[in-house]
Design a protein around this motif. Structure first.
Motif, PDB file in Angstrom:
ATOM      1  N   SER A   9       0.706  -1.199   0.006  1.00  0.00           N
ATOM      2  CA  SER A   9       0.036  -0.012  -0.148  1.00  0.00           C
ATOM      3  C   SER A   9       0.858   1.057   0.249  1.00  0.00           C
ATOM      4  N   TYR A  10       0.680   2.232  -0.899  1.00  0.00           N
ATOM      5  CA  TYR A  10       1.364   3.392  -0.955  1.00  0.00           C
ATOM      6  C   TYR A  10       1.113   4.328   0.331  1.00  0.00           C
ATOM      7  N   GLN A  12       1.470   7.970   2.160  1.00  0.00           N
ATOM      8  CA  GLN A  12       0.926   9.116   1.760  1.00  0.00           C
ATOM      9  C   GLN A  12       1.919  10.039   0.732  1.00  0.00           C
ATOM     10  N   VAL A  15       2.049   8.229  -2.916  1.00  0.00           N
ATOM     11  CA  VAL A  15       0.924   8.718  -3.491  1.00  0.00           C
ATOM     12  C   VAL A  15       1.157  10.356  -3.943  1.00  0.00           C
ATOM     13  N   LYS A  16       1.689  11.146  -3.248  1.00  0.00           N
ATOM     14  CA  LYS A  16       2.133  12.599  -3.357  1.00  0.00           C
ATOM     15  C   LYS A  16       3.125  12.377  -4.648  1.00  0.00           C
ATOM     16  N   MET A  18       3.545   9.763  -6.707  1.00  0.00           N
ATOM     17  CA  MET A  18       2.887   9.397  -7.801  1.00  0.00           C
ATOM     18  C   MET A  18       2.084  10.682  -8.711  1.00  0.00           C
ATOM     19  N   LEU A  19       1.443  11.709  -8.001  1.00  0.00           N
ATOM     20  CA  LEU A  19       0.679  12.618  -8.604  1.00  0.00           C
ATOM     21  C   LEU A  19       1.572  13.743  -9.137  1.00  0.00           C
ATOM     22  N   ASP A  51      -2.735  -1.275  -2.867  1.00  0.00           N
ATOM     23  CA  ASP A  51      -2.492  -0.588  -4.155  1.00  0.00           C
ATOM     24  C   ASP A  51      -1.620  -1.261  -5.079  1.00  0.00           C
TER      25      ASP A  51
END
Length: 110
Positions: A9-10, A12, A15-16, A18-19, A51
């Motif tokens: 699971s990514y 926080q 995810v940042k 990746m975005l 994820d």
């Protein structure tokens, strides 16, 4: 070579990242597995509790766990779980061993 399935699971921060810079991470995972003598069989982005699902081959369990630890140490993931997998036809030998052992184990308190 043994097959391993890794769930991750990514975090926080992951995810940042990746975005900020969207990219296919398959190559990075393939390269990491290659460094331990392993091979990437499949890499999936998933929904639900995990994820990412990685299906790989590695020389042994220590190599598979080391890869997961290296990724976790990067801060990109918050949870990593690696399990050993067998093809159903190969698992028959394990069940035969278990059948021979069945009834020989004494549970605690007996």
């Amino acid at each position: 070579m043994p097959i391993y399935i890794t769930y991750a699971s990514y975090s926080q921060d992951g995810v940042k990242g990746m975005l900020k810079k969207p990219a296919d991470r398959t190559g990075a995972v393939r390269a990491l597995l290659k460094k331990v003598g392993g091979k990437l069989l499949a890499f999936y982005m998933t929904t639900g509790d995990n994820d990412v699902v990685v299906i790989s081959e590695a020389p042994d369990g220590t190599d598979a766990v080391a890869v997961g630890m290296a990724v976790a140490a990067s801060g990109a993931v918050s949870k990593v779980e690696t399990v050993r997998a067998w093809k159903a036809k190969d698992f028959v030998a394990i069940t035969k061993k278990a059948a021979k052992l069945s009834g020989t184990y004494t549970p605690p308190g007996r």
